[in-house]
Write a protein that holds these residues in place. Structure first.
Motif, PDB file in Angstrom:
ATOM      1  N   GLY A  66      11.347  64.460  74.468  1.00  0.00           N
ATOM      2  CA  GLY A  66      10.207  64.861  73.652  1.00  0.00           C
ATOM      3  C   GLY A  66      10.437  64.715  72.170  1.00  0.00           C
ATOM      4  N   GLY A  67      11.544  64.076  71.786  1.00  0.00           N
ATOM      5  CA  GLY A  67      11.847  63.973  70.368  1.00  0.00           C
ATOM      6  C   GLY A  67      12.725  65.117  69.929  1.00  0.00           C
ATOM      7  N   ALA A  68      13.423  64.909  68.839  1.00  0.00           N
ATOM      8  CA  ALA A  68      14.383  65.908  68.376  1.00  0.00           C
ATOM      9  C   ALA A  68      13.700  67.168  67.884  1.00  0.00           C
ATOM     10  N   ARG A  69      12.492  67.049  67.369  1.00  0.00           N
ATOM     11  CA  ARG A  69      11.818  68.214  66.823  1.00  0.00           C
ATOM     12  C   ARG A  69      10.388  68.260  67.318  1.00  0.00           C
ATOM     13  N   ALA A  70       9.811  69.435  67.240  1.00  0.00           N
ATOM     14  CA  ALA A  70       8.392  69.597  67.543  1.00  0.00           C
ATOM     15  C   ALA A  70       7.601  69.548  66.250  1.00  0.00           C
ATOM     16  N   VAL A  71       6.337  69.210  66.379  1.00  0.00           N
ATOM     17  CA  VAL A  71       5.434  69.203  65.233  1.00  0.00           C
ATOM     18  C   VAL A  71       4.814  70.593  65.105  1.00  0.00           C
ATOM     19  N   ASP A  72       4.971  71.219  63.947  1.00  0.00           N
ATOM     20  CA  ASP A  72       4.373  72.529  63.683  1.00  0.00           C
ATOM     21  C   ASP A  72       2.889  72.359  63.387  1.00  0.00           C
ATOM     22  N   ILE A  73       2.080  73.196  64.021  1.00  0.00           N
ATOM     23  CA  ILE A  73       0.631  73.190  63.779  1.00  0.00           C
ATOM     24  C   ILE A  73       0.321  74.412  62.914  1.00  0.00           C
ATOM     25  N   VAL A  74      -0.117  74.191  61.671  1.00  0.00           N
ATOM     26  CA  VAL A  74      -0.175  75.236  60.656  1.00  0.00           C
ATOM     27  C   VAL A  74      -1.613  75.454  60.212  1.00  0.00           C
ATOM     28  N   ASP A  75      -2.010  76.723  60.129  1.00  0.00           N
ATOM     29  CA  ASP A  75      -3.332  77.111  59.636  1.00  0.00           C
ATOM     30  C   ASP A  75      -3.417  76.810  58.142  1.00  0.00           C
ATOM     31  N   ARG A  76      -4.388  75.994  57.754  1.00  0.00           N
ATOM     32  CA  ARG A  76      -4.556  75.600  56.347  1.00  0.00           C
ATOM     33  C   ARG A  76      -4.820  76.787  55.436  1.00  0.00           C
ATOM     34  N   ASP A  77      -5.543  77.764  55.935  1.00  0.00           N
ATOM     35  CA  ASP A  77      -5.997  78.850  55.078  1.00  0.00           C
ATOM     36  C   ASP A  77      -4.981  79.970  54.916  1.00  0.00           C
ATOM     37  N   THR A  78      -4.138  80.181  55.929  1.00  0.00           N
ATOM     38  CA  THR A  78      -3.194  81.301  55.872  1.00  0.00           C
ATOM     39  C   THR A  78      -1.733  80.870  55.865  1.00  0.00           C
ATOM     40  N   MET A 134      -9.881  72.288  63.886  1.00  0.00           N
ATOM     41  CA  MET A 134      -9.985  70.888  63.491  1.00  0.00           C
ATOM     42  C   MET A 134      -8.721  70.493  62.753  1.00  0.00           C
ATOM     43  N   VAL A 135      -8.207  69.306  63.060  1.00  0.00           N
ATOM     44  CA  VAL A 135      -6.997  68.827  62.410  1.00  0.00           C
ATOM     45  C   VAL A 135      -7.369  68.104  61.114  1.00  0.00           C
ATOM     46  N   ASP A 136      -6.770  68.561  60.002  1.00  0.00           N
ATOM     47  CA  ASP A 136      -7.004  67.914  58.704  1.00  0.00           C
ATOM     48  C   ASP A 136      -6.050  66.740  58.504  1.00  0.00           C
ATOM     49  N   THR A 137      -4.770  66.989  58.667  1.00  0.00           N
ATOM     50  CA  THR A 137      -3.770  65.943  58.454  1.00  0.00           C
ATOM     51  C   THR A 137      -2.664  66.057  59.487  1.00  0.00           C
ATOM     52  N   LEU A 138      -2.013  64.917  59.769  1.00  0.00           N
ATOM     53  CA  LEU A 138      -0.827  64.873  60.618  1.00  0.00           C
ATOM     54  C   LEU A 138       0.262  64.151  59.836  1.00  0.00           C
ATOM     55  N   ASP A 139       1.346  64.855  59.557  1.00  0.00           N
ATOM     56  CA  ASP A 139       2.466  64.302  58.799  1.00  0.00           C
ATOM     57  C   ASP A 139       3.674  64.224  59.727  1.00  0.00           C
ATOM     58  N   LEU A 140       3.861  63.069  60.392  1.00  0.00           N
ATOM     59  CA  LEU A 140       4.951  62.920  61.344  1.00  0.00           C
ATOM     60  C   LEU A 140       6.312  62.885  60.656  1.00  0.00           C
ATOM     61  N   GLU A 141       6.342  62.461  59.398  1.00  0.00           N
ATOM     62  CA  GLU A 141       7.606  62.417  58.667  1.00  0.00           C
ATOM     63  C   GLU A 141       8.162  63.820  58.448  1.00  0.00           C
ATOM     64  N   HIS A 142       7.256  64.785  58.209  1.00  0.00           N
ATOM     65  CA  HIS A 142       7.686  66.166  57.970  1.00  0.00           C
ATOM     66  C   HIS A 142       7.347  67.091  59.143  1.00  0.00           C
ATOM     67  N   VAL A 171       2.818  74.558  68.428  1.00  0.00           N
ATOM     68  CA  VAL A 171       3.657  73.372  68.247  1.00  0.00           C
ATOM     69  C   VAL A 171       3.183  72.283  69.199  1.00  0.00           C
ATOM     70  N   ALA A 172       3.539  71.033  68.883  1.00  0.00           N
ATOM     71  CA  ALA A 172       3.201  69.885  69.730  1.00  0.00           C
ATOM     72  C   ALA A 172       4.418  68.983  69.816  1.00  0.00           C
ATOM     73  N   ASP A 173       4.605  68.317  70.964  1.00  0.00           N
ATOM     74  CA  ASP A 173       5.685  67.364  71.111  1.00  0.00           C
ATOM     75  C   ASP A 173       5.482  66.190  70.162  1.00  0.00           C
ATOM     76  N   VAL A 174       6.593  65.694  69.618  1.00  0.00           N
ATOM     77  CA  VAL A 174       6.506  64.547  68.719  1.00  0.00           C
ATOM     78  C   VAL A 174       5.878  63.353  69.437  1.00  0.00           C
ATOM     79  N   GLY A 175       6.286  63.146  70.692  1.00  0.00           N
ATOM     80  CA  GLY A 175       5.815  61.980  71.417  1.00  0.00           C
ATOM     81  C   GLY A 175       4.318  61.968  71.682  1.00  0.00           C
ATOM     82  N   SER A 176       3.703  63.151  71.747  1.00  0.00           N
ATOM     83  CA  SER A 176       2.268  63.223  72.050  1.00  0.00           C
ATOM     84  C   SER A 176       1.437  63.695  70.867  1.00  0.00           C
ATOM     85  N   ALA A 177       2.066  63.909  69.703  1.00  0.00           N
ATOM     86  CA  ALA A 177       1.336  64.479  68.568  1.00  0.00           C
ATOM     87  C   ALA A 177       0.209  63.571  68.103  1.00  0.00           C
TER      88      ALA A 177
END
Length: 813
Positions: A542-554, A584-592, A560-566
């Motif tokens: 699933g990749g070395a790290r997971a992708v954090d899903i972060v609330d824009r407002d707070t 709703m997803v605003d941005t996806l930054d796979l590098e970070h 979290v989401a798997d890197v491979g399926s993000a």
């Protein structure tokens, strides 16, 4: 007893109630262990528990496969608790002899006796022990050589140790609670996982005698630093592999390599542990445990007859009039309203959220219903698990994450929304019903796909067939190679280590040496690089790290989401569902490794659209396919080999939240992903195409539709589900020079599923033809050719053309 005249009841399968058969406690079981179980209402074991625990105590490897809630954990916990406690010496039976002994095979199995090394006894069922105080402290000391450690450990009195490996952290914590409930004095049980802090890890290392962990922790932390774990490894009596059916495919091959590395290091420190594997749904017995642990199949005792009692279970095949998940929500609400504590197993994370919300709205104040899935924060998962066990939670819409989360007791009903891919998974989920010994109810709600349609038309195939054999390839060079490098870093590899890693080891080690990964010397193979080899191996893919899903407002972490399926789950402008909330997803930054979201419910869901190209890197086998000597046309070929896939998300569909109707398609370009894996393919020569009379557009629809149907039906023959494999089809492929249908493994390096498909190709594709011919739809539907995972949104599908093509390919009947 289920009674209904509802037209949606396609078939009723009644599993009659069963009375239990008990056995006496063996003389070697300590009195206080017997008393501990008696305090929990267990005054004697069931016959299968007694057979398994006696085999374990006698030093035999054991595969225990009996039904859910049949008390499998008692069979290994009784020997383990006996061997790993600091009980007074006069209160426990004598330990096993210091020299290997030959034990007669237990009466439960005719396998020949196995010579086994020194080890004391062991202990009971459903366990979890908890860090119950440090006991006798072990002083810290500098690292010593293996020979010094063996000499040191051999002269001191040692309590035996045991390792419990579960595929999830949640199972280990559930085992900890059960062990702690036994209240045995001097039993130092503790968990070791990613949530353990430094003090907890040090306590497990220095004082723990029954350590509950997972393959990941063993791989990344224990084995690379084995010198610090020498006391535990040198005293290791038992290794428990719980829910062993989960160790399949590439993940299973990784776990197999980890267990072999563990056994090798234990031998280095003078131990030879017994391996115990458990599962409610497994086929293959000794062969499976041999593949997983590297032990001889003839040295394995298999115990499969379930002698525990069970209430009557009614399994209802439910053919919905509408969407299967929507009807599952209604069934969940109905069961909760009737006072039944119920779990509905839902295939996808997003749909589990929707089913929970819909069911709660329907049930109203009569009961509390929540969702449970992977991606939740640990505190949220623990709260849901606790509320389910205490009865405060009346209904759950869950993915299979809950199946491996807790030992759920007392479920009155289970709803399985869509055939879960294998018979093993179906019976694993259905087995959660009837835990109190009372009658229970199970609904299997048909999903609109080829496999569900096939089984609902042939219920005897589903209900009377055995579970699928668990498939893993421990010699997969893509997996074994990196683990041999890790093993060489732990201690130099020698020719003798083939007894742990198998006959392919020397050749793979030589290849690693030629690549500069290892250095070969006269004594063996050595790791000479500065990096830590284990950290370069991703055992879950699933990749070395997971992708954090972060609330824009707070700034709060939502999930979290798997890197491979993000790029499919949280791409920009995607709708992401979490615990009943829509984001709703605003941005996806796979590098970070970060996706930024905000709350919104736009009235639609999103589905990614992707492209996939495939290149043949090498052909391992090929043979004529569907050959019929009476034909004058050239025959097709079925092949298997190595391929490289290159995929990319190129857009997404917006679908109506209620009806699923497609609103529109939005283009989008995300980075490419590549995957080298194993595949099988059917090469269809021009002569066969001409014989069918299909035009080029019809041929394109035929190969695409046949690919979808075949993917949906492979789980009928192989222990996989459609999400473990994928497909690509084309009217002309430059590497094959013809129209070609590819079916590929979904894991890097391959998982063995399509290799098995190659071996049974004619049976598999004959079933594909029958499904296309028997489906009552006119132009193709989810029961035959439409796929929920199609990257092209099920465009260019021609059911009739696919039937014509397969009729020309397959032997005349």
């Amino acid at each position: 007893m289920f009674q209904s005249t509802d037209a949606r009841v396609s078939h009723l399968h009644r599993i009659p109630a069963r009375t239990g058969r008990t056995a006496d406690w063996s003389d070697w079981v300590p009195a206080d262990v017997i008393d501990a179980w008696a305090a929990r209402g267990i005054t004697c074991p069931w016959e299968h528990q007694a057979a398994a625990m006696n085999a374990v105590h006698a030093g035999r490897h054991v595969l225990l496969s009996t039904g859910t809630a049949s008390g499998k954990s008692l069979a290994y916990l009784v020997p383990i608790a006996t061997a790993t406690r600091d009980a007074p010496q006069d209160a426990r039976p004598a330990p096993a002899a210091a020299t290997r002994r030959t034990s007669p095979a237990p009466s439960a199995h005719p396998a020949r006796a196995r010579h086994h090394g020194p080890r004391p006894d062991s202990g009971p069922d459903a366990g979890t022990g908890g860090g119950i105080g440090p006991g006798t402290a072990v002083a810290t000391r500098p690292r010593l050589t293996a020979a010094q450690l063996r000499a040191d450990l051999g002269t001191a009195h040692r309590t035996g140790t045991a390792l419990y490996l579960a595929p999830t952290k949640a199972l280990a914590h559930d085992q900890l609670r059960a062990c702690h409930d036994l209240g045995l004095d001097g039993w130092r049980v503790t968990t070791l996982d990613g949530d353990s802090d430094d003090a907890e890890r040090a306590w497990a290392r220095d004082f723990g005698t029954y350590v509950l962990t997972n393959p990941d922790m063993l791989h990344y932390s224990v084995l690379p630093d084995h010198g610090r774990w020498a006391r535990l490894l040198g005293s290791l009596r038992y290794i428990v592999l719980d829910e062993c059916h989960r160790y399949r495919g590439v993940f299973g091959a990784h776990v197999s390599a980890i267990i072999r590395r563990l056994r090798r290091l234990a031998a280095l420190y003078g131990a030879d542990p017994v391996v115990v594997a458990t599962s409610a749904t497994v086929d293959g017995g000794g062969e499976l445990l041999a593949d997983l642990a590297g032990v001889a199949a003839e040295d394995v005792v298999t115990v499969t007859e379930d002698t525990s009692p069970h209430g009557q279970v009614d399994l209802v095949l439910w053919q919905p009039e509408g969407n299967h998940d929507t009807e599952s929500a209604h069934l969940l609400a109905d069961c909760v309203t009737e006072g039944r504590q119920t779990v509905a197993f839902i295939a996808s994370r997003a749909m589990a959220e929707r089913v929970a919300v819909t069911a709660q709205e329907l049930a109203g104040p009569t009961g509390r219903i929540d969702a449970y899935r992977a991606g939740y924060l640990s505190q949220d998962r623990r709260r849901l698990e606790r509320d389910l066990q205490t009865g405060r939670l009346h209904g759950v819409a869950a993915t299979n994450a809950l199946e491996l989360g807790v030992d759920i007791a007392g479920l009155d009903a289970v709803i399985v929304s869509g055939y879960p891919g294998t018979r093993a998974a179906l019976w694993q989920q259905a087995g959660r019903a009837g835990r109190r010994g009372s009658d229970a109810l199970v609904f299997l709600v048909a999903r609109e796909n080829p496999l569900d349609a096939y089984f609902f038309a042939h219920p005897e195939e589903l209900l009377d067939g055995s579970v699928e054999r668990t498939i893993l390839d421990p010699a997969n060079p893509y997996v074994l190679g990196p683990h041999l490098a890790a093993a060489a870093q732990e201690a130099a590899l020698t020719e003798a280590d083939a007894r742990f890693f198998g006959p392919a080891m020397p050749g793979i080690a030589d290849t690693l040496a030629a690549q500069g990964v290892l250095r070969k010397r006269r004594a063996g193979w050595y790791w000479t690089r500065p990096e830590r080899a284990a950290t370069m191996i991703d055992i879950r893919g699933g990749g070395a790290r997971a992708v954090d899903i972060v609330d824009r407002d707070t700034g709060r972490l939502v999930g979290v989401a798997d890197v491979g399926s993000a790029d499919r789950a949280v791409h920009p402008e995607a709708v992401y569902l979490h615990q009943g909330d829509s984001w709703m997803v605003d941005t996806l930054d796979l590098e970070h490794y970060e996706a930024i979201v905000h709350r919104d419910r736009p009235g639609y869901t999103t589905q990614p659209v992707s492209t996939m190209d495939i290149a043949v890197l090498g052909t391992a086998e090929a043979r004529p396919f569907g050959h019929d000597a009476s034909r004058s046309v050239d025959t097709a070929e079925i092949c298997r080999g190595t391929v490289r896939l290159t995929g990319q998300v190129v857009g997404y569909l917006r679908r109506d939240e209620l009806t699923g109707e497609v609103w529109d398609r939005t283009p989008m370009v995300l980075p490419e992903h590549s995957l080298e894996t194993q595949a099988m393919w059917i090469r269809i020569p021009e002569a066969v195409v001409r014989a069918t009379g299909l035009t080029p557009p019809q041929l394109a629809g035929a190969v695409h539709a046949a690919e979808h149907t075949a993917i949906g039906l492979l789980p009928l023959f192989v222990s996989c589900d459609r999400w473990d494999i994928g497909g690509v089809s084309t009217v002309f492929h430059p590497d094959t020079g013809a129209a070609t249908i590819f079916i590929h493994d979904g894991q890097s390096g391959g998982s063995g599923y399509t290799a098995q498909g190659f071996r049974i190709g004619e049976r598999w594709w004959q079933a594909t033809y029958e499904r296309l011919s028997s489906c009552r739809c006119t132009n193709g539907c989810p029961r035959c050719v439409q796929s929920p995972k199609c990257g092209n949104a099920n465009q260019t599908l021609d059911k009739e053309a696919a039937r014509v093509l397969l009729r020309a390919l397959l032997p005349a009947r």
